[in-house]
Structure formats: C-alpha cells, structure tokens
Design a protein around this motif. Structure first.
Motif, PDB file in Angstrom:
ATOM      1  N   ASN A  18      38.788  43.291  47.343  1.00  0.00           N
ATOM      2  CA  ASN A  18      37.675  42.757  46.562  1.00  0.00           C
ATOM      3  C   ASN A  18      36.334  43.327  47.001  1.00  0.00           C
ATOM      4  O   ASN A  18      35.316  43.045  46.371  1.00  0.00           O
ATOM      5  N   HIS A  60      36.973  47.162  45.315  1.00  0.00           N
ATOM      6  CA  HIS A  60      38.060  47.274  44.338  1.00  0.00           C
ATOM      7  C   HIS A  60      38.747  48.635  44.448  1.00  0.00           C
ATOM      8  O   HIS A  60      39.162  49.227  43.452  1.00  0.00           O
ATOM      9  N   GLY A 104      41.765  40.053  48.509  1.00  0.00           N
ATOM     10  CA  GLY A 104      42.400  41.139  47.773  1.00  0.00           C
ATOM     11  C   GLY A 104      43.819  40.761  47.398  1.00  0.00           C
ATOM     12  O   GLY A 104      44.248  39.616  47.583  1.00  0.00           O
TER      13      GLY A 104
END
Length: 312
Positions: free
Chosen positions: A276, A279, A295
């Motif tokens: 996250n 990405h 994530g």
C-alpha cells in the motif's frame, strides 16, 4: 473616420498593449513580495507539502497531519528514503539501528543480539537456501527463521481460510501438471491407456486371489479445454477472494506485517506482494520499505508481464 474608439484598431491595440504592460508590472512587483512572504514563513521551519503547516526545522513528520515532510538517506548507499522507512529498496538493506528487524523490539543500537527475541543483528542465514536474511522469514524460499515465525506459521495454518487457500493452490498446481486434451487423438490415446490400466490391475488382482476388485479412478483426470479452463478459473477466483480477505491492514510495527504476510503465503503458487506504500509489486513484504502501511498477496500468471520490483 472612426466614430467609435473601439472600432479604431490603432487605438485599440495601443490600449491593450498598455493594459498588458500594467498587468506585467503588477506581476513583477507582486511576485517578489509573495516569495518574500513564503521565505519569511518558512525561515524558522519546514512547510508540510501535504497540508501547508509550518513545522520545526528538524521535524521529519508534520505535527498537524502526521505525514513525512522530508527525505532521509540510506546509511549504506545514500539513496533517498522516507523518514519512517526501515528498509532501503535501492540497496535492499535494513537501515534501522534502534529497532529489531525480526520482532520490532526497541534497541539501543549497540547490541549484538536482540534482547527480546535473541536474533543476531547481522542477520540469519537460511538453513534451506543459504540466503542471508534481515527478517524472520527467508525472502528467497519463505522458510521461518525464528521461533516467533515458526509459531505464527503454525497458528496461521490452522485457520480455515488458510486451509481452503492451500487446498485450492494444490488443486491448481495439480491441474497445471495434467494439461487438457488438445485433440481427439489425445482422447482416444487416453481411453486406450485407461483400458490397459484396468486390465493390468485385474490381472494383478487375480494373481493375488482378490475377488470383486474395485478399480479406483485416476487421481488426475484429464479434461477438455473448455472444462479445464472453467474449473481452473473458478479456483483462481476463489483463491483471489481469500487473499483479498486476508489482506494485511496497516500496523504500527513493520515486523508484524512482514511476519504475518509471510506466514499467510500459500505454497505452490506464483504470488507477488502488492504494498500500500507505492502499490508496487514485491517478491515478498521483505522487499518493501514501509510494510506497516499494509498490503496483500496477488496471483501472477505464468506469462504475466507485471514487473516485480525486487524479484530474486
């Protein structure tokens, strides 16, 4: 000739040129004032690029919104890193000296071993693939390297979600080892092999005096192309759903996220860790600078063109 001044091109052009000169003059006189005001506001602090708050000159995080407001540098390679990052994605080294990379316990920076988990500060060599690791799971083969990691893996493998996920992964792997029929000729050949198998089993049963023989179905039954693709996609979709459900939310300690994510990874599938933070795709959360942002694992196909940032 021109009753209306606005219809005289010469006067109109001169008027517009005069207005343009006045506007430019205002811009040039106002711009230094604006720059001077900004310089005065930031002379005694650092302005947050996210919310505009003026912070102390040495501040690494905004006192108002909490976002990082500056860049640090990696002590190993000098690459820029976020202030709250514990791993350099350029040279791929753990860069925190005040936190244990294996369990997240605080350190003074002088210990040879973590007083909390006993792990060496210099890393652990994986007994399986001989890779030197800074974290509790081997980044190369996924082997747990600490007692905490082994206990976490045992707990995760007792979870119903993990059991279903691993079952699906095994079924997908078995399907890939048994390709579908590509032609009618393959079907006929497989039927002949099946009849030959039954005949051999019956002969063996007769030699051993076994009556009423029940011939089991083949473990890996071949299918047509359409049925094969449908069943495989169904399993992949369900596996992706479970991986989404087990996505790791943000946590205060990066070690917690790394350990839990590595324990949740099913065996036998080509996966990538989508963080996250940026990405980006990593071979595992061990290659992410800020796993504490969370994530998830995603499935990669055999012919995928998605780039894994730290593929090894």
């Amino acid at each position: 000739m021109f009753d209306d001044i606005t219809q005289n091109p010469e006067l109109t052009n001169r008027g517009s040129q005069q207005l343009q000169r006045e506007e430019l003059a205002r811009e040039y006189t106002e711009e230094p004032l604006t720059q001077q005001a900004v310089q005065m506001n930031t002379a005694n602090g650092v302005q947050c690029p996210h919310c505009g708050t003026i912070n102390e000159p040495e501040a690494l995080f905004c006192a108002s919104c909490g976002n990082p407001i500056g860049k640090s540098t990696c002590p190993n390679c000098g690459a820029p890193v976020d202030p709250d990052a514990d791993f350099c994605e350029t040279c791929r080294h753990y860069i925190r000296t005040d936190v244990c990379s294996f369990c997240g316990a605080p350190l003074t920076g002088q210990e040879a071993f973590c007083p909390e988990c006993g792990s060496p500060r210099g890393g652990i060599v994986c007994p399986v693939c001989r890779t030197l690791n800074d974290f509790s799971f081997c980044r190369q083969c996924g082997t747990p390297l600490t007692e905490e990691a082994r206990q976490m893996m045992e707990k995760v493998r007792e979870m119903p979600e993990y059991k279903e996920m691993q079952r699906l992964a095994n079924e997908i792997q078995q399907m890939e080892m048994t390709p579908p029929y590509s032609s009618e000729r393959d079907v006929l050949r497989d039927q002949k092999n099946s009849k030959l198998r039954e005949r051999v089993l019956k002969l063996l049963a007769e030699d051993r005096g076994i009556a009423n023989l029940v011939i089991p179905e083949p473990r890996h039954k071949r299918m047509g192309q359409g049925e094969y693709e449908a069943q495989k996609q169904e399993r992949l979709n369900r596996l992706a759903e479970i991986l989404e459900q087990m996505a790791q939310p943000p946590q205060p300690k990066p070690a917690q996220v790394r350990n839990y994510a590595m324990a949740c990874k099913p065996q036998g599938m080509r996966l990538a860790w989508e963080c996250n933070f940026k990405h980006a795709l990593h071979s595992s959360p061990c290659g992410c600078a800020k796993p504490q942002m969370g994530g998830k694992w995603i499935i990669l196909g055999k012919n995928t063109r998605q780039e894994i940032k730290d593929d090894i």
